[in-house]
Scaffold this motif. Structure first.
Motif, PDB file in Angstrom:
ATOM      1  N   SER A  24     -35.285  -3.955   7.046  1.00  0.00           N
ATOM      2  CA  SER A  24     -36.354  -4.654   7.722  1.00  0.00           C
ATOM      3  C   SER A  24     -37.643  -4.433   6.937  1.00  0.00           C
ATOM      4  N   PHE A  25     -38.398  -5.493   6.815  1.00  0.00           N
ATOM      5  CA  PHE A  25     -39.622  -5.389   6.046  1.00  0.00           C
ATOM      6  C   PHE A  25     -40.667  -6.322   6.641  1.00  0.00           C
ATOM      7  N   THR A  26     -41.833  -5.783   6.989  1.00  0.00           N
ATOM      8  CA  THR A  26     -42.911  -6.660   7.442  1.00  0.00           C
ATOM      9  C   THR A  26     -44.127  -6.424   6.562  1.00  0.00           C
ATOM     10  N   TYR A  27     -44.911  -7.474   6.407  1.00  0.00           N
ATOM     11  CA  TYR A  27     -46.045  -7.400   5.495  1.00  0.00           C
ATOM     12  C   TYR A  27     -47.208  -8.233   6.001  1.00  0.00           C
ATOM     13  N   MET A  64     -44.384  -2.423   6.697  1.00  0.00           N
ATOM     14  CA  MET A  64     -43.381  -1.588   7.346  1.00  0.00           C
ATOM     15  C   MET A  64     -42.065  -1.831   6.636  1.00  0.00           C
ATOM     16  N   HIS A  65     -41.323  -0.777   6.422  1.00  0.00           N
ATOM     17  CA  HIS A  65     -40.013  -0.943   5.798  1.00  0.00           C
ATOM     18  C   HIS A  65     -39.001  -0.021   6.460  1.00  0.00           C
ATOM     19  N   LYS A  66     -37.891  -0.611   6.857  1.00  0.00           N
ATOM     20  CA  LYS A  66     -36.802   0.191   7.374  1.00  0.00           C
ATOM     21  C   LYS A  66     -35.601  -0.085   6.491  1.00  0.00           C
ATOM     22  N   GLY A  67     -34.937   0.958   6.077  1.00  0.00           N
ATOM     23  CA  GLY A  67     -33.785   0.766   5.217  1.00  0.00           C
ATOM     24  C   GLY A  67     -33.388   2.063   4.567  1.00  0.00           C
ATOM     25  N   SER A  68     -32.834   1.926   3.372  1.00  0.00           N
ATOM     26  CA  SER A  68     -32.405   3.103   2.644  1.00  0.00           C
ATOM     27  C   SER A  68     -33.589   3.671   1.870  1.00  0.00           C
ATOM     28  N   PHE A  69     -33.659   4.988   1.775  1.00  0.00           N
ATOM     29  CA  PHE A  69     -34.821   5.593   1.132  1.00  0.00           C
ATOM     30  C   PHE A  69     -34.498   6.339  -0.150  1.00  0.00           C
ATOM     31  N   SER A  70     -33.690   5.719  -1.009  1.00  0.00           N
ATOM     32  CA  SER A  70     -33.502   6.312  -2.325  1.00  0.00           C
ATOM     33  C   SER A  70     -34.775   6.025  -3.126  1.00  0.00           C
ATOM     34  N   GLN A  71     -34.973   6.806  -4.173  1.00  0.00           N
ATOM     35  CA  GLN A  71     -36.175   6.633  -4.996  1.00  0.00           C
ATOM     36  C   GLN A  71     -36.280   5.201  -5.520  1.00  0.00           C
TER      37      GLN A  71
END
Lengths: 127, 367
Positions: free
Chosen positions: B19-22, B215-222
């Motif tokens: 998920s991503f909002t901007y 806002m970002h929801k997801g995987s948090f790899s570098q």
């Protein structure tokens, strides 16, 4: 003579050049490794070997844009290693370069200076 | 924004895999980073959708940019343009929201209704007519953009107009892209899992009231979060260098913290991240799962740094730099000390137990 260590930069990692023949020791750029230990291992190993037979005069140059807290610990380790050179009655100095208006990197340099026993120059540079 | 807010977002976005909002500046850099962020986060099973999704994201994002008032972006307000991409189940959704003059609503509505009720052949004909005859477009024929979106997704374009005052409304539109081929001739089926456009309105309301820039929801790899950092940078040009550096520094610490210590569920370190600006101050929030056996220790570390003065924090930080962290208990990690000494407010946090294995941990800081 020790073989030079050269690490190419990426978006998140710095350019590293450790070359005793040319007498250049520098880390330049962003240092944001997720695992500071892993990234700095070859660098610290190189320095470990170097401090056993250092050049007459060593100037270690940092020119950093950003670094994370796991790197802060590694930079300190590096500085502590360099302190051994002093015990051998050779010259060693850290030069911390920061862009003229970069207060954050200046503050960080001041902090490192305050915990180091080496001559530590904070040098303002232009872009 | 508080740790509570982060949890609220997490719940609203419970079904979102990505998920991503901007709501920042709709620049080319932001667009490039947004598409890269989604690409980096996409699972292999959706790889076929990549190009189509990028195309639709670009189309929708640039549409917002085209109608934006061009004023320098300062901080998000209730009326800022909004862009969102989300992955729920097998479908990806792209949502745009921007201001529209009330007297133009009828015209846009007519265009949307036309593309939404046309079959494949009618769409193709409409496309050709609009391409070859500019006149019709100006008289109120469907816009090329809408036709393209419908042709690419083989679906409808749900929309909504929400009146904000006598002059203007917010125009919401949602594009849906599915990973499974849709049978073009089959009647549109209504899916219970389908994400409705009022869902996007709810999220829009939440990001508005919390002044969330991104806002970002997801995987948090570098690798996955690198574009997030670049996008935030892109929105800070007008700020003092010192502020930019501090925000950046904060983000790096806090995001790396999730990717290092987050609890792995279904092979992923899932997390949520948001950054807002209110009255010139940055608010950063993160949330992630954490192993229940680690919550007590983390809690005591945060309480410890929250109880210390700046001087004490500096002293502790310097001591750790030289000596390393000696014991696990009764001390805090360098990253946490660093966060605490950079902000003049306490770190705000919450732990919410989810099951007997892990909890949800959220943290907010203000700069």
């Amino acid at each position: 003579m020790q073989k030079p260590l050269k690490i190419k930069p990426t978006d998140d990692l710095p350019f590293v050049l450790l070359d005793s023949k040319q007498n250049i020791f520098s880390i330049t750029g962003r240092v944001l490794p997720e695992d500071g230990n892993k990234f700095f291992e070859p660098i610290l190993n190189w320095i470990q070997e170097y401090v056993d037979s250092p050049n007459q005069s060593t100037e270690f140059n940092f020119r950093l844009d950003y670094y994370n807290s796991s790197t802060a610990r590694m930079i300190t380790k590096l500085i502590v290693l360099l302190e051994k050179i002093q015990e051998k009655d050779k010259d060693v100095k850290v030069v911390w370069e920061y862009l003229g208006d970069d207060e954050v990197m200046l503050e960080r340099g001041e902090e490192l200076k305050s915990i180091s026993y080496l001559p530590f120059e904070l040098r303002s540079i232009k872009k | 924004m508080t740790a509570e807010t982060v949890y609220e977002f997490f719940q609203v976005l419970e079904r979102d895999k990505i998920s991503f909002t901007y709501r920042g500046s709709f620049s080319n850099t932001a667009l490039a980073m947004a598409t890269e962020l989604i690409k980096n986060n996409m699972d292999e099973e959706h790889s076929k959708l990549r190009n189509k999704l990028s195309f639709l994201m670009i189309e929708s994002f640039q549409n917002i940019a085209r109608y934006a008032d061009g004023e320098d972006f300062d901080e998000p307000t209730e009326e800022s343009d909004f862009f969102m991409t989300r992955n729920v189940g097998k479908a990806f959704y792209i949502i745009s929201a921007n201001l529209i003059d009330n007297d133009k609503i009828a015209q846009v509505k007519e265009k949307l209704d036309r593309v939404n009720t046309s079959d494949k052949k009618e769409l193709n004909d409409l496309y050709k007519t609009v391409l070859t005859n500019k006149q019709i477009n100006e008289k109120g024929g469907a816009g090329l953009g809408f036709i393209e979106m419908v042709r690419k997704t083989k679906g409808k374009l749900p929309y909504a107009f929400v009146k904000i005052n006598d002059e203007r409304s917010i125009f919401f539109m949602q594009i849906k892209l599915e990973s499974e081929e849709v049978d073009e001739n089959a009647p549109a089926k209504s899916d219970e899992n389908d994400v409705k456009i009022d869902d996007a309105q709810k999220i829009h309301k939440l990001v508005s009231s919390e002044r969330v820039l991104m806002m970002h929801k997801g995987s948090f790899s570098q690798e996955a979060v690198a574009p997030v950092l670049r996008m935030v940078e892109d929105n800070m040009h007008s700020m003092k260098l010192k502020m930019q550096k501090k925000v950046y520094h904060f983000l790096v610490e806090i995001l790396q913290n999730i990717s290092k210590h987050g609890y792995v569920v279904d092979n992923e370190r899932e997390g949520i991240f948001m950054i807002g600006i209110r009255n010139g101050r940055f608010e950063i929030g993160t949330g992630n799962y954490i192993d229940n056996t680690k919550t007590e220790n983390l809690k005591s570390q945060i309480d410890l740094v929250n109880s210390m003065s700046l001087e004490e924090l500096n002293e502790m930080y310097r001591k750790y730099l030289r000596e390393g962290r000696i014991t696990e208990s009764g001390s805090a990690g360098l990253g946490l000390i660093d966060l605490a000494r950079e902000t003049d407010e306490k770190l705000n946090y919450r732990f919410i137990p989810l099951n007997d294995k892990y909890s949800f941990f959220s943290l907010t800081v203000k700069l």
